[in-house]
Motif scaffolding. Structure first.
Motif, short mmCIF file in Angstrom:
data_model
loop_
_atom_site.label_atom_id
_atom_site.label_comp_id
_atom_site.label_asym_id
_atom_site.label_seq_id
_atom_site.Cartn_x
_atom_site.Cartn_y
_atom_site.Cartn_z
N SER A 24 0.84 -1.20 0.00
CA SER A 24 0.00 0.00 0.00
C SER A 24 0.87 1.24 0.00
N PRO A 25 0.35 2.30 -0.55
CA PRO A 25 1.12 3.54 -0.61
C PRO A 25 1.04 4.33 0.69
N ASP A 26 0.61 3.67 1.77
CA ASP A 26 0.43 4.40 3.02
C ASP A 26 1.71 4.39 3.85
N LEU A 27 1.90 5.46 4.62
CA LEU A 27 3.01 5.51 5.57
C LEU A 27 2.59 4.78 6.83
N LYS A 28 3.21 3.63 7.06
CA LYS A 28 2.85 2.78 8.20
C LYS A 28 4.05 2.60 9.12
N LEU A 29 3.79 2.61 10.40
CA LEU A 29 4.87 2.34 11.36
C LEU A 29 5.38 0.92 11.17
N ASN A 30 6.69 0.74 11.06
CA ASN A 30 7.24 -0.61 10.92
C ASN A 30 7.80 -1.09 12.27
N ASP A 31 8.42 -2.26 12.26
CA ASP A 31 8.93 -2.84 13.51
C ASP A 31 10.05 -2.01 14.12
N LEU A 32 10.71 -1.22 13.30
CA LEU A 32 11.79 -0.39 13.82
C LEU A 32 11.26 0.96 14.31
#
Ligand SMILES: [Ca+2]
Ligand SMILES: [Ca+2]
Ligand SMILES: [Ca+2]
Length: 848
Positions: A24-32
């Protein structure tokens, strides 16, 4: 990391890559704990304002945009274009809320009892940056406290921007407007120091905005840099370079007075190029390779990039024609932080010639394969960088004066209880001088610390020690520098019949002996007294007016005899006694005395006298302290009796009792920590018998395990530092010790380890593949460094950059269009003289 783990991880990386394609083109928080979409990373206080030098342009809300960290400094700040010593907020807390896709940070200015919260929330392809206040902005900060974010000038200048639809272009050089305001309106700076000299006007300079509005699109002409920002209230765009050459473009909304709750909201949408994949970074040694040495390129790949099966090397013939000379398999190493790594071994190619590497569409710069490629790797450092850093001299090169004679007025005793902006302080005055009294004789010899102009005593001690080691072990007779201590004049590329290294030893010793004699012991530093000339760029002779400061004169007034002035710009000596430093100086003086014998006997005698006196006095101080504080006894006595000191003292004086003491300590030390001790242990080999050398074998074998461990730790096989100052220095020491080990124990340590160090320094490292050593024999050395000419976007030849700086949680970088980040681009005098030793030790083994 073991091989199975690497294989598993790389498999996972490939799987993850597969899943993420078309994500998806969304800015999502990742594991880092940062917001991510392909091509865009938004970091929220993964790096806080706590690096040591206030605003290091490395903190707060940051954006890594298509692989380049172009935005940082997102924070509540107290002025339009913050400088390094403007107050920075402390991060009270940082909460990551994965469910809400948000990060909240609480910030505080202790000086003003001012708290705020910033909440960053991923909303589709954008993030919202919102500021919350539980209490209104304190009265004295109304109009000053604002939400700021900063854009890297070198990535935006020349590009267009639109504010509320109006057309603009980011200027290549700052020439926007300013206003002068009364000092009473200036928010205080670090510890009450001032970055500016108001010339007696009582006014400071405040930048005016280049533009004001509620919607800005930066760089619509460049998809890699385009960002759209809208705000619920007005913001202004400033050019920070108008106050300080290292300033950034700043977008800022002043917080409204008297309000609480959500007081500001911005929507920030960095453009992401559809299907973008970072171009492979093919790391190779730009200086080239010897025919018989290992030749392994390390290729850094975007995690979405599919590794190629093969790469090739092409040869450029004398008639300019090109032909494939080698083709070979690419092997997978695996993931390391943000990227995935593969290696290309072309060691089979041994024919001397001009070559380049082809990996897919990437064609590297050319490099040489030849026995001679390393012959000149230290020349620029020894002929240009080091003499330019000689203090208290005029330094000329051809038609150019690098600097005139600095600090002619000398150094004053720093007043008691003075804190300082370069990490020093003066406690009670412990000399025979009164506060601000001239300490005679200190304006001689010595080397500028780095990109600044102080004499950092600890560093200068290391410098002389390094140069003596260089001289005693390798006797380099190179003479390309004219040094006349009476004329106080240095001329580059003009032989004067005296080996340069011995002249550098003399120059360093002159200042350090003057400290011991005139202060009575070693100073911490001889440094600037006012912040507004500490950040000086350009000619060191222009930092002070060369006239003695006389407080009875009016500010800026000159005395009738022209010898003094009312300008309080004289440098200070920070004299607080440190017996540990005195012991280090004693060791260095003994070594310098030995080296200077027969060249400058008078100075050699002064150095030896200082050595004996300082050692005696420092040991008495340490014993006295130990008797007052018995718990510290062991630690303090260790400082006075370390291994290296005893060895140096033996070499310098020939007194066998030092050697006996060394031998009584070395084996325990090796048992405790072989890797840290092996270098000192090997230094003793020339002075002891074969039995000693043979007894070291098991420790050298242990050291080999340590060297090999880096092959599994990272793809480059050298120690890669993750601190706030990048790690070329550790690679240089790794290479130095590995070179000495290859010299003394070739049956255990082959030359391959030393070659890894040169590979890394000369281009085979993360982020880009430029040589980290300025102007040294490469098709593409780095173009900008943090030297005293940094405002010219230039370099001083022979400088070794700290190099590839780690930013939390997973980003390596080295700006090569922006020199101003010292942690990646500043060379130091101790580091660069250390590089001379490495270079000599390295050339010594590879010529065998
Ligand atoms: Ca310094
Ligand atoms: Ca010379
Ligand atoms: Ca002065």
């Amino acid at each position: 990391m073991n091989k199975t783990a690497i294989l598993t991880l790389s498999l996972l990386a490939v799987l993850a890559a597969g899943c993420r394609t078309g994500s998806s083109p969304d800015l999502k928080l990742n594991d880092l704990e940062y917001f991510e979409r392909q091509g865009v990373n938004v970091l929220v206080y993964n790096n806080t304002f706590s690096g040591g030098f206030n605003d290091e342009k490395n903190s707060g809300i940051e954006i890594i945009h298509h692989g380049v960290r172009t935005v940082q400094g997102g924070a509540i700040r107290l002025c339009n274009t913050p400088e390094q010593w403007d107050l920075v907020p402390t991060t009270v807390s940082r909460d990551v809320n994965a469910a809400d896709n948000s990060v909240e940070v609480a910030l505080r200015y202790e000086d003003y009892d001012f708290d705020s919260r910033i909440v960053v929330t991923g909303k589709g392809p954008a993030v919202e940056i919102a500021v919350y206040l539980d209490k209104p902005v304190p009265k004295e900060l109304e109009g000053d406290a604002g939400l700021n974010i900063e854009f890297l000038p070198s990535q935006y200048w020349g590009k267009t921007y639109m504010m509320d639809g109006r057309l603009n272009r980011f200027p290549r050089y700052s020439a926007s407007e300013t206003v002068a305001r009364p000092n009473t309106e200036k928010v205080k700076q670090f510890k009450g120091y001032r970055t500016y000299d108001d010339r007696g006007t009582g006014e400071f300079v405040d930048p005016l905005p280049m533009e004001t509005g509620r919607a800005i699109t930066l760089a619509p002409d460049d998809p890699e840099r385009m960002i759209r920002i809208t705000s619920d209230s007005e913001f202004s765009l400033y050019d920070g370079r108008i106050l300080a050459q290292n300033g950034w473009f700043v977008l800022r909304t002043v917080l409204p007075a008297g309000q609480t709750g959500k007081v500001v909201s911005w929507m920030v949408e960095p453009n992401a190029i559809d299907g973008w994949i970072r171009e492979p970074n093919v790391g190779y040694s730009q200086v080239g390779y010897q025919p018989g040495q290992p030749k392994v390129a390390v290729i850094e790949l975007d995690k979405l990039d599919k590794p190629r099966a093969t790469a090739s090397v092409w040869r450029i013939a004398e008639d300019g024609s090109e032909k494939q000379a080698f083709s070979g398999k690419v092997s997978e190493w695996g993931p390391y932080y943000k990227y995935n790594y593969v290696k290309f071994d072309f060691s089979e190619l041994t024919t001397p010639g001009i070559y380049y590497i082809k990996y897919g569409d990437v064609r590297t710069g050319n490099f040489l394969i030849d026995d001679s490629v390393y012959d000149k790797i230290t020349d620029a450092t020894s002929d240009v960088w080091i003499p330019i850093h000689m203090n208290h001299m005029t330094v000329n090169e051809g038609y150019r004066i690098w600097h005139g004679e600095p600090f002619k007025e000398g150094y004053l005793q720093a007043p008691a209880n003075t804190d300082h902006f370069d990490l020093h302080s003066q406690g009670v005055i412990d000399t025979k001088y009164k506060a601000l009294e001239l300490i005679p004789g200190l304006n001689v010899g010595g080397f500028f610390d780095a990109g600044d102009f102080d004499i950092e005593t600890g560093s200068n001690i290391s410098v002389v020690q390094n140069l003596v080691t260089l001289w005693e072990v390798f006797k380099p007779m190179r003479d390309e520098t004219f040094v006349d201590e009476d004329q106080r004049y240095v001329d580059l590329h003009r032989p004067d019949g005296i080996p340069d290294v011995i002249q550098f030893i003399e120059h360093g010793t002159l200042n350090l002996v003057a400290q011991a004699e005139n202060i009575g012991h070693m100073s911490q530093t001889l440094s600037n007294s006012v912040l507004d000339n500490y950040h000086h760029l350009g000619d060191a002779a222009a930092i002070t007016d060369g006239l003695h400061y006389d407080p009875r004169l009016k500010p800026y007034q000159k005395s009738a005899d022209g010898k003094s002035s009312g300008t309080p710009d004289d440098m200070w000596a920070f004299t607080t006694r440190n017996p540990g430093l005195d012991i280090r100086a004693a060791t260095m003086f003994a070594a310098a005395s030995h080296a200077l014998e027969g060249y400058n006997d008078a100075l050699a005698a002064r150095a030896l006298a200082a050595s004996k006196r300082l050692q005696k006095e420092a040991n008495e101080i340490l014993s006295a302290r130990a008797s007052q504080n018995p718990g510290a006894n062991g630690r303090m006595r260790m400082a006075g009796n370390d291994l290296g000191t005893n060895l140096q003292l033996y070499v310098a004086t020939g007194d066998k009792s030092y050697l006996d003491r060394f031998e009584s300590q070395i084996w325990d030390a090796l048992e405790r920590n072989a890797t840290n001790t092996i270098s000192t242990a090997m230094d003793a080999i020339p002075h002891l018998d074969k039995e000693y050398r043979d007894k070291l074998v098991p420790y050298v074998e242990k050291y080999k395990e340590y060297l090999d461990s880096f092959e599994e730790e990272n793809p480059y096989g050298v120690p890669i530092g993750l601190g706030n100052w990048a790690g070329s220095g550790s690679v240089v020491s790794f290479g130095t010790t590995a070179s000495f080990a290859a010299k003394y124990f070739p049956e255990i340590i082959d030359k391959s380890y030393a070659y890894k160090a040169t590979n890394y320094l000369f281009g085979c490292h993360p982020y880009h593949n430029y040589s980290l050593v300025a102007a040294v024999g490469a098709a593409r050395p780095k173009a900008v460094f943090y030297g005293n000419n940094r405002a010219d976007f230039s370099f001083i030849p022979g400088n070794v950059a700290p190099g590839v700086l780690f930013r939390h949680p997973d980003h390596f970088e080295n700006y090569d269009d922006w020199p101003f980040l010292w942690g990646q681009n500043e060379g130091t005098i101790a580091g660069n003289t250390g590089y001379l030793i490495f270079g000599q030790a390295f050339m010594n083994i590879v010529r065998q």
